[in-house]
Scaffold this motif. Sequence first.
Motif, mmCIF file in Angstrom:
data_model
loop_
_atom_site.group_PDB
_atom_site.id
_atom_site.type_symbol
_atom_site.label_atom_id
_atom_site.label_comp_id
_atom_site.label_asym_id
_atom_site.label_seq_id
_atom_site.Cartn_x
_atom_site.Cartn_y
_atom_site.Cartn_z
ATOM 1 N N SER A 92 0.836 -1.199 0.000
ATOM 2 C CA SER A 92 0.000 0.000 0.000
ATOM 3 C C SER A 92 0.878 1.260 0.000
ATOM 4 O O SER A 92 0.571 2.251 -0.667
ATOM 5 C CB SER A 92 -0.914 -0.030 1.228
ATOM 6 O OG SER A 92 -1.545 1.190 1.404
ATOM 7 N N THR A 130 1.464 6.921 -6.602
ATOM 8 C CA THR A 130 0.367 7.859 -6.858
ATOM 9 C C THR A 130 0.782 9.291 -6.554
ATOM 10 O O THR A 130 0.428 10.220 -7.284
ATOM 11 C CB THR A 130 -0.870 7.493 -6.011
ATOM 12 O OG1 THR A 130 -1.170 6.111 -6.220
ATOM 13 C CG2 THR A 130 -2.070 8.340 -6.391
ATOM 14 N N ARG A 168 2.239 1.725 -3.476
ATOM 15 C CA ARG A 168 1.228 2.309 -4.379
ATOM 16 C C ARG A 168 1.021 3.792 -4.058
ATOM 17 O O ARG A 168 0.831 4.612 -4.953
ATOM 18 C CB ARG A 168 -0.094 1.543 -4.259
ATOM 19 C CG ARG A 168 -0.050 0.161 -4.935
ATOM 20 C CD ARG A 168 -1.451 -0.419 -5.072
ATOM 21 N NE ARG A 168 -2.028 -0.800 -3.792
ATOM 22 C CZ ARG A 168 -1.865 -1.987 -3.209
ATOM 23 N NH1 ARG A 168 -1.151 -2.916 -3.801
ATOM 24 N NH2 ARG A 168 -2.425 -2.257 -2.052
ATOM 25 N N MET A 169 1.073 4.119 -2.761
ATOM 26 C CA MET A 169 0.940 5.525 -2.353
ATOM 27 C C MET A 169 2.062 6.360 -2.967
ATOM 28 O O MET A 169 1.818 7.441 -3.515
ATOM 29 C CB MET A 169 1.010 5.610 -0.823
ATOM 30 C CG MET A 169 1.056 7.008 -0.265
ATOM 31 S SD MET A 169 1.661 7.026 1.445
ATOM 32 C CE MET A 169 3.422 6.994 1.214
ATOM 33 N N LEU A 196 -4.412 9.876 0.781
ATOM 34 C CA LEU A 196 -3.683 10.606 -0.263
ATOM 35 C C LEU A 196 -3.985 12.100 -0.186
ATOM 36 O O LEU A 196 -3.078 12.935 -0.251
ATOM 37 C CB LEU A 196 -4.047 10.060 -1.642
ATOM 38 C CG LEU A 196 -3.520 8.646 -1.957
ATOM 39 C CD1 LEU A 196 -4.120 8.144 -3.264
ATOM 40 C CD2 LEU A 196 -2.001 8.633 -2.026
ATOM 41 N N GLU A 229 -2.970 4.130 0.076
ATOM 42 C CA GLU A 229 -3.304 4.500 -1.304
ATOM 43 C C GLU A 229 -4.754 4.940 -1.437
ATOM 44 O O GLU A 229 -5.183 5.381 -2.508
ATOM 45 C CB GLU A 229 -3.015 3.338 -2.256
ATOM 46 C CG GLU A 229 -4.088 2.272 -2.361
ATOM 47 C CD GLU A 229 -4.010 1.225 -1.263
ATOM 48 O OE1 GLU A 229 -3.539 1.540 -0.146
ATOM 49 O OE2 GLU A 229 -4.444 0.085 -1.521
#
Lengths: 191, 170
Positions: free
Chosen positions: B79, B86, B82-83, B164, B159
Amino acid sequence: MRFIRQYLITLLPACSLLFAGQAVGVDQPYPGPFVENDDLLMILIPHTPEQMTAFYEARGFPKAALQQIGKQCFVTAHIENKSQRIIWLETANWDLASNGKAIQRVDKQQWTAWWDKINLPDANRSTFGWTQLPTVRDLQPDEPVGGNIILAGNIKRFDLRARFMTGQDKRGGMLDIQFRNIKCPKEEAAP
Amino acid sequence: MKSMFSHYLPVCLLLLLSLPTLAETLPPGVIRIDGTSAPALKLNDLDGEPYDLTTTNGHWRFVHFWASWCGPCRKEMPSIERMIATLGDNELEIVLVNTSETEDDVFTFLGIVAPDLVPLMDSDGKVTEMWQPRGLPSTYLVDPDGNIQYQALGGREWEKPEYLEFLQGL
């Protein structure tokens, strides 16, 4: 009938003494006995000595440490605050018993003395420490906590009564949770 | 006109007064800390390169303590990867600190779950002890002046939009 239904609806949520469910079937949601309600989730997962020594051996613990670990009963506890208030984990407020007699956890001081005796490296001490259940924690809303409760290895079965104060000032009422007849598993004798 | 103004004035004042509260709306499991000064963080990374947190003052820092044996850490690491993907060129500095494991253990674990991440190695656990996390995993958000402003409790799904947006708003 209506009165009884009303009584149950009113009484059951107010009843703070909660008993553990047994998670033994495939439909059970957790890998051990558990209590789950609107305030918290608490799960106990007892381990065999072999499981625990294998875990720490894989993290580079020396043989002398593994021998000491293998003599104890390790139970992993997972606790999660599902409420919107603080729940106080204070293991000093917990009662452990076996065969009706009070028993104590193997505490940090005992482990430190053993580790000093065998000169356990700092990395191993650190890992061992982080795998234990904290003795005190102000569990915030949505906060989980986990770690091992360790009992003497000669314990076969035990009861745990865990009391949690609630609220910022601990005046929000007490959660009283009981686990009964929890087994400290042992290895099966080799055929 | 005057009557209309006096009618809406209390509402406007209430809205203005509530702005700081709205601004403090935090994602689940993230709490505000008292702004205490972050402890020292000087470690080598998995590639042997030295790192010192103070050299990144001027940026917000995401300081994350973890170990591969910890179930929530294993779940959270992808996670975090992915964060990072992004957030892209966001100014947030990501600082991952492995607690008390060997290079082999960390390399093997990250090679499977998050191969692009290069953590710092707290080989004896002393730096982690100084930061006193509430457990593993644990994440601190350190402001550009080096003060801890927020802490995430346990593993989080970084994420997800609420996290975010919060991180992008720092």
